[in-house]
Design a protein around this motif. Sequence first.
Motif: not given
Lengths: 359, 250
Positions: B210-222, B229-232, B242-248
Amino acid sequence: MQAPLSNRRGALLYVVAWVCLGMALGAVCAALAPARLINGLLFALPTTPVYGIAAGFSTYYLCRANPLGTRPAPLLIVMLAAAAIVAGFMWLAVLLGWNELCRGLGVPWAGITVRTELSALLFALGVLLYGLLAAINYLAIEAGRARSAERRALEARVAAQEAELRMLRTQIDPHFLFNSLNSISALTSQDPPAAREMTLQLASFCRHSLGLADQDRVTLEQEMTLVRHFLAIEKVRFGARLVTEEALEKGALACLVPPMIIQPLVENAVKHGIGQLPEGGLLLVAAWREGSGAGMRLRIAVSNAVDTEGQGGGAGGIGLANVRQRLACAYPNAATLAWKREDGTFSVEIALPAQTRES
Amino acid sequence: MRTVIVDDEPLARALVREYLAAHADVAVVAECGNGFEAVKAIAELAPDLVVLDIQMPKLDGFEVVELVGARSGTRFIFATAFDQYAIRAFEVRALDYLLKPFSQQRFDQALDNVRGALAASTVAPAPAPSLQGLGRASAPAQPLARVPIRDGTRVHVVPCDAIDCVQAQDDYVEIRAGGKAWLKNQALSDLEAQMDPRRFLRVHRSWLVNIEAVSRIEQATRDSHVAVLRDGSRVPVSRGGYQKLRAALS
């Protein structure tokens, strides 16, 4: 601008403005000539308003005949400049002619010596004033055009709203009808008198709603009759699940409301409120007056039980939006609609001016 | 023929019962006034036929079919005042669609259909292929507002707004909302097709978020990311996701 002299107040104002301008010009001429003030005033005061009126008409018709955007801008500028120069010369000629006439009288208080510099100044002033008048005319024309476009848009919107309103008023939810007929079908074998009773209720409801739809305003009493027919039918369908109550102030019943304004609220309350509750609940219709005199308001509230776990939205649907729009149409800026959801209750309250047939 | 009647109006149920009384081979085993009762009754009694209303409190008729639909052998007839659901009804393989008010003759005809279908299924095993997926691909003009989940004979209804993410697990999807998780027997792509595509993004082969539940995106590996998410909780994000998420999110 209207034709400069089309209304008396406007014409008077226009002439007064030019008289003032003439006095100022007279004073300036007296200082520049040099001459006594009386000579200056006599020179400029009668001629300036005459020029004002002549140039006013001239620019008015010129601008009317050549609205902005219909001809290339350079052509328009050349044309206006030519007209302004001609007007300037004419204005100068009139001034000089009048001056000669005054001097011909041979009295010390009339006529001034017009030198070349003053002539040039007067000519330039004539041209400038003409240009200014043309600009003012164009501004007025554009403003008028914007205003009439706005009015047309408004008229179109009102017409569309009225058409929609007529449709809404005559519309009965077909599913309500089919479900009711299904109930009657069930009752015919199980409880024939009840089937007959429901048929009569349904007929009364249909007839009443058709009758109300033709009217502009109905009394709250009439509207409530319709609502009662509707609820009587729904009670047969929902059985014990639907419990209704009324709290209506006697005086409020005589107040006028737009027809079928409470009906959709009650319909919503049954459909989205009670209808979503397996155990059913209470539907309350209340109406009372508030305040006194001309500012008296009629308040109508419809509240019903709702599912506490239901989706948070629910409100703001088509039904409520329509009621809000109809109120806005019928009572511009004078009616309000508010809804709130608290625990297990959803309520809609409308407030509108309390009017009766007599007032 | 063991039959369950589901309708929130007592009179409508009475009418169906009356119509059924003319048929000696039919036994009404339960009457239900809402979707929850219906799911419970169908799961416990495994009836041959369910006569089902569509607009009901708690769960609508389609949700009831979806929740118990896996059970072969139970046939559904919809009975409703609304005609706009007919196509959807046949997509969930209803045997008939009765428009209220309907006559005894029309009802008898529907029952004949059921008898025919039941007879066919005893000769050859019930054709099980689910047309649900097919229906989903074309049907939902409106995205799902809530997800019904069956847990034994109990039913949970999870509003889509509350869902944080969904993970595919073999034949199931795990739906997480507000710190809780439910398992539902459904394919992730199937569920994804039903949800509002503006709110739910497939960020990974087996994750819907759910896009609205995403609080941030982190780099995991290279070259991989995780969405926090909001619940951690952390959700893996593929490169395409990642591209879709960034666009959204932008």
